[in-house]
Write a protein that holds these residues in place. Sequence first.
Motif, mmCIF file in Angstrom:
data_model
loop_
_atom_site.group_PDB
_atom_site.id
_atom_site.type_symbol
_atom_site.label_atom_id
_atom_site.label_comp_id
_atom_site.label_asym_id
_atom_site.label_seq_id
_atom_site.Cartn_x
_atom_site.Cartn_y
_atom_site.Cartn_z
ATOM 1 N N SER A 138 28.934 -20.160 28.622
ATOM 2 C CA SER A 138 29.013 -20.096 27.155
ATOM 3 C C SER A 138 29.756 -21.319 26.631
ATOM 4 C CB SER A 138 29.736 -18.818 26.732
ATOM 5 O OG SER A 138 29.006 -17.681 27.136
ATOM 6 N N PRO A 139 29.434 -21.744 25.384
ATOM 7 C CA PRO A 139 28.307 -21.281 24.566
ATOM 8 C C PRO A 139 26.997 -21.870 25.071
ATOM 9 C CG PRO A 139 29.465 -23.061 23.454
ATOM 10 C CD PRO A 139 30.253 -22.776 24.705
ATOM 11 N N ASN A 140 25.944 -21.024 25.072
ATOM 12 C CA ASN A 140 24.669 -21.487 25.612
ATOM 13 C C ASN A 140 23.517 -21.354 24.626
ATOM 14 O OD1 ASN A 140 23.873 -18.704 25.801
ATOM 15 N ND2 ASN A 140 25.073 -18.569 27.690
ATOM 16 N N GLY A 141 23.781 -20.933 23.410
ATOM 17 C CA GLY A 141 22.738 -20.884 22.397
ATOM 18 C C GLY A 141 21.707 -19.800 22.609
ATOM 19 N N GLY A 142 21.829 -19.040 23.698
ATOM 20 C CA GLY A 142 20.875 -17.973 23.970
ATOM 21 C C GLY A 142 19.524 -18.468 24.469
ATOM 22 N N ILE A 143 19.400 -19.773 24.744
ATOM 23 C CA ILE A 143 18.145 -20.352 25.247
ATOM 24 C C ILE A 143 18.485 -21.254 26.433
ATOM 25 C CG2 ILE A 143 16.129 -21.778 24.706
ATOM 26 C CD1 ILE A 143 16.518 -21.062 21.783
ATOM 27 N N ARG A 144 17.744 -21.124 27.503
ATOM 28 C CA ARG A 144 18.079 -21.905 28.688
ATOM 29 C C ARG A 144 17.731 -23.379 28.512
ATOM 30 N NH1 ARG A 144 15.672 -20.572 34.235
ATOM 31 N NH2 ARG A 144 16.405 -18.500 33.702
ATOM 32 N N ASN A 145 18.421 -24.222 29.271
ATOM 33 C CA ASN A 145 18.169 -25.658 29.254
ATOM 34 C C ASN A 145 16.919 -25.989 30.060
ATOM 35 O OD1 ASN A 145 20.617 -25.768 27.940
ATOM 36 N ND2 ASN A 145 21.728 -26.681 29.661
ATOM 37 N N MET A 146 16.330 -27.125 29.744
ATOM 38 C CA MET A 146 15.280 -27.679 30.577
ATOM 39 C C MET A 146 15.889 -28.322 31.824
ATOM 40 S SD MET A 146 13.031 -29.668 27.690
ATOM 41 C CE MET A 146 11.979 -28.817 26.514
ATOM 42 N N GLY A 147 15.056 -28.511 32.848
ATOM 43 C CA GLY A 147 15.493 -29.224 34.038
ATOM 44 C C GLY A 147 16.040 -28.324 35.114
ATOM 45 N N SER A 148 16.373 -28.931 36.248
ATOM 46 C CA SER A 148 16.713 -28.167 37.447
ATOM 47 C C SER A 148 18.046 -27.441 37.367
ATOM 48 C CB SER A 148 16.690 -29.090 38.672
ATOM 49 O OG SER A 148 17.578 -30.166 38.515
ATOM 50 N N TYR A 149 18.907 -27.798 36.398
ATOM 51 C CA TYR A 149 20.171 -27.098 36.262
ATOM 52 C C TYR A 149 20.096 -25.990 35.209
ATOM 53 C CZ TYR A 149 22.032 -30.845 39.130
ATOM 54 O OH TYR A 149 22.262 -31.711 40.175
ATOM 55 N N GLY A 150 18.970 -25.905 34.490
ATOM 56 C CA GLY A 150 18.807 -24.847 33.502
ATOM 57 C C GLY A 150 18.843 -23.467 34.141
ATOM 58 N N GLY A 151 19.562 -22.544 33.511
ATOM 59 C CA GLY A 151 19.680 -21.187 34.039
ATOM 60 C C GLY A 151 20.714 -21.012 35.120
ATOM 61 N N THR A 152 21.446 -22.078 35.486
ATOM 62 C CA THR A 152 22.439 -22.006 36.546
ATOM 63 C C THR A 152 23.851 -22.152 35.982
ATOM 64 O OG1 THR A 152 22.654 -24.374 37.059
ATOM 65 C CG2 THR A 152 20.751 -23.204 37.993
ATOM 66 N N ALA A 153 24.835 -21.870 36.827
ATOM 67 C CA ALA A 153 26.231 -22.010 36.411
ATOM 68 C C ALA A 153 26.626 -23.480 36.199
ATOM 69 C CB ALA A 153 27.143 -21.380 37.462
ATOM 70 N N GLU A 154 25.800 -24.415 36.675
ATOM 71 C CA GLU A 154 26.068 -25.848 36.484
ATOM 72 C C GLU A 154 25.403 -26.413 35.231
ATOM 73 O OE1 GLU A 154 26.241 -28.326 40.180
ATOM 74 O OE2 GLU A 154 25.144 -26.609 40.993
ATOM 75 N N ALA A 155 24.740 -25.565 34.460
ATOM 76 C CA ALA A 155 24.088 -26.031 33.248
ATOM 77 C C ALA A 155 25.139 -26.544 32.242
ATOM 78 C CB ALA A 155 23.267 -24.911 32.628
ATOM 79 N N THR A 156 24.757 -27.542 31.469
ATOM 80 C CA THR A 156 25.635 -28.067 30.419
ATOM 81 C C THR A 156 25.601 -27.114 29.250
ATOM 82 O OG1 THR A 156 25.015 -30.281 31.132
ATOM 83 C CG2 THR A 156 26.118 -30.091 29.001
#
Length: 219
Positions: A197-215
């Motif tokens: 968080s905060p994640n906007g409620g929408i996952r990121n693009m790319g290989s880190y999207g949906g993971t704990a390493e996502a920006t």
Amino acid sequence: MVAFGPGTVLFSSYNRISGNEALGFGSGVFVDDGAQALFYGDLIHGNKCASDGSAIYIDGVPQGLGAIVDLVNVTVVDHEECGAGMGGQGLFVEGGSSVTVTNSIFYNNGAGDFFFCDADAIGGGLCFGGGSGEDEASILGVTYTLNDDDFPGDGNIVADPMFVIPQGFDSQDYRLQNGSPAIDAGNPADDVGLEPSPNGGIRNMGSYGGTAEATNSLK
């Protein structure tokens, strides 16, 4: 990485495929002869080919049976342009094969990001990505994906993904900087997974999207 033959089912998740050189065809991934494959969260970067090929090569009917492949939250970047021939795309889909791409990033690949031939191209018409039509159509669906080719599809964007440390440095880091257009830009129907968080409620693009390493979504 290779998947070959009818009945073959490959599931690849969160692998890093880099630094490979192929004489032809798939520098990082090669799917052939009726195989099925799902690539989820994989990072494919910095591969190259001697004469023909692409980072991901999906072979088609002229060599056997068409393949069926799904790419979800993958990052395919920095493939070098080949010396000659079909030269260096991120993804090449031969006739008779079917591929879907979503929540992904294709960027800075030597001969463009995508090549496929739809039904309108058969008989010598131009295919997407250049070249002439093959004997059978291929199917490529791309949605919610950042790419250089301005590929038509819901949620697709053309932009600099703003990697933390991009290609050309001694150590690449393909996570996203704060403010990247690929943050909160995936399919709104998909959950955010482990994104902090905060994640906007929408996952990121790319290989880190949906993971704990996502920006996160902080700008």
